[in-house]
Design a protein around this motif. Structure first.
Motif, PDB file in Angstrom:
ATOM      1  N   ALA A 148     -53.230  15.560  43.629  1.00 58.80           N
ATOM      2  CA  ALA A 148     -53.306  14.237  44.374  1.00 58.80           C
ATOM      3  C   ALA A 148     -53.745  13.060  43.099  1.00 58.80           C
ATOM      4  O   ALA A 148     -52.996  12.122  43.402  1.00 58.80           O
ATOM      5  CB  ALA A 148     -54.315  14.288  45.519  1.00 58.80           C
ATOM      6  N   GLY A 149     -54.467  13.689  42.316  1.00 59.66           N
ATOM      7  CA  GLY A 149     -54.752  12.631  41.228  1.00 59.66           C
ATOM      8  C   GLY A 149     -53.513  12.158  40.491  1.00 59.66           C
ATOM      9  O   GLY A 149     -53.465  11.198  40.185  1.00 59.66           O
ATOM     10  N   GLN A 150     -52.223  12.910  40.521  1.00 59.04           N
ATOM     11  CA  GLN A 150     -51.152  12.813  39.714  1.00 59.04           C
ATOM     12  C   GLN A 150     -50.213  11.823  40.710  1.00 59.04           C
ATOM     13  O   GLN A 150     -49.709  10.657  40.446  1.00 59.04           O
ATOM     14  CB  GLN A 150     -50.171  14.000  39.509  1.00 59.04           C
ATOM     15  CG  GLN A 150     -50.898  14.894  38.410  1.00 59.04           C
ATOM     16  CD  GLN A 150     -50.065  16.033  38.298  1.00 59.04           C
ATOM     17  OE1 GLN A 150     -49.656  16.574  39.333  1.00 59.04           O
ATOM     18  NE2 GLN A 150     -50.199  16.525  37.113  1.00 59.04           N
ATOM     19  N   MET A 151     -50.288  11.815  41.889  1.00 60.71           N
ATOM     20  CA  MET A 151     -49.844  11.271  43.053  1.00 60.71           C
ATOM     21  C   MET A 151     -50.372   9.638  42.871  1.00 60.71           C
ATOM     22  O   MET A 151     -49.635   8.644  43.302  1.00 60.71           O
ATOM     23  CB  MET A 151     -49.852  11.563  44.193  1.00 60.71           C
ATOM     24  CG  MET A 151     -49.024  12.931  44.521  1.00 60.71           C
ATOM     25  SD  MET A 151     -47.347  12.884  44.708  1.00 60.71           S
ATOM     26  CE  MET A 151     -47.033  12.175  45.729  1.00 60.71           C
ATOM     27  N   ASP A 152     -51.730   9.665  42.808  1.00 59.02           N
ATOM     28  CA  ASP A 152     -52.558   8.172  42.711  1.00 59.02           C
ATOM     29  C   ASP A 152     -51.878   7.385  41.370  1.00 59.02           C
ATOM     30  O   ASP A 152     -52.014   6.153  41.505  1.00 59.02           O
ATOM     31  CB  ASP A 152     -53.825   8.234  42.829  1.00 59.02           C
ATOM     32  CG  ASP A 152     -54.217   8.939  44.174  1.00 59.02           C
ATOM     33  OD1 ASP A 152     -53.491   8.725  45.125  1.00 59.02           O
ATOM     34  OD2 ASP A 152     -55.509   9.515  44.075  1.00 59.02           O
ATOM     35  N   LYS A 153     -51.262   7.973  40.628  1.00 59.25           N
ATOM     36  CA  LYS A 153     -51.038   7.333  39.245  1.00 59.25           C
ATOM     37  C   LYS A 153     -49.744   6.473  39.384  1.00 59.25           C
ATOM     38  O   LYS A 153     -49.458   5.765  38.484  1.00 59.25           O
ATOM     39  CB  LYS A 153     -51.035   8.141  37.826  1.00 59.25           C
ATOM     40  CG  LYS A 153     -52.467   8.764  37.813  1.00 59.25           C
ATOM     41  CD  LYS A 153     -52.283   9.815  36.473  1.00 59.25           C
ATOM     42  CE  LYS A 153     -53.958  10.380  36.545  1.00 59.25           C
ATOM     43  NZ  LYS A 153     -53.668  11.268  35.356  1.00 59.25           N
ATOM     44  N   ASP A 202     -46.607   4.202  41.376  1.00 58.09           N
ATOM     45  CA  ASP A 202     -46.602   3.107  42.825  1.00 58.09           C
ATOM     46  C   ASP A 202     -46.106   3.949  43.771  1.00 58.09           C
ATOM     47  O   ASP A 202     -45.506   4.817  43.624  1.00 58.09           O
ATOM     48  CB  ASP A 202     -45.587   2.093  42.153  1.00 58.09           C
ATOM     49  CG  ASP A 202     -46.131   1.122  40.855  1.00 58.09           C
ATOM     50  OD1 ASP A 202     -47.389   1.026  41.099  1.00 58.09           O
ATOM     51  OD2 ASP A 202     -45.449   0.690  40.287  1.00 58.09           O
ATOM     52  N   ALA A 203     -46.612   3.359  44.879  1.00 63.27           N
ATOM     53  CA  ALA A 203     -46.270   4.012  46.142  1.00 63.27           C
ATOM     54  C   ALA A 203     -44.828   3.555  46.338  1.00 63.27           C
ATOM     55  O   ALA A 203     -44.223   2.470  46.062  1.00 63.27           O
ATOM     56  CB  ALA A 203     -47.160   3.271  47.297  1.00 63.27           C
TER      57      ALA A 203
END
Length: 83
Positions: free
Chosen positions: A3-8, A10-11
């Motif tokens: 999840a931490g990597q996904m937050d880095k 852009d959506a």
């Protein structure tokens, strides 16, 4: 990925959805077609037919669903004809 990597990153933007208008006679025909369907499949048939008719209108570069486009969609869905 964590999840931490996904937050880095852009959506991914959602697809833009533009409503397509329906001619009154196309809407009346749509209602008749759906009313003729068995009760258990009406919701699914309505979604498939509506999506197909609007997809055909977009492919034609039109901003409206007409009776002719609805007929093409119905033939493609219920009779297996090419849209």
């Amino acid at each position: 990925p964590l999840a931490g990597q996904m937050d880095k990153i852009d959506a991914t933007p959602a697809r833009s959805h533009v409503e397509i208008a329906w001619d009154s006679d196309a809407k009346a025909s749509f209602d008749k077609i759906i009313d003729a369907q068995p009760v258990l499949v009406r919701i699914s048939a309505a979604k498939r037919l509506r999506d197909a008719a609007e997809r055909i209108a977009r492919a034609d570069g039109a901003d409206r669903v007409t009776s002719a486009r609805l007929a093409r969609a119905g033939a493609a869905i219920f009779e297996g004809a090419p849209a």
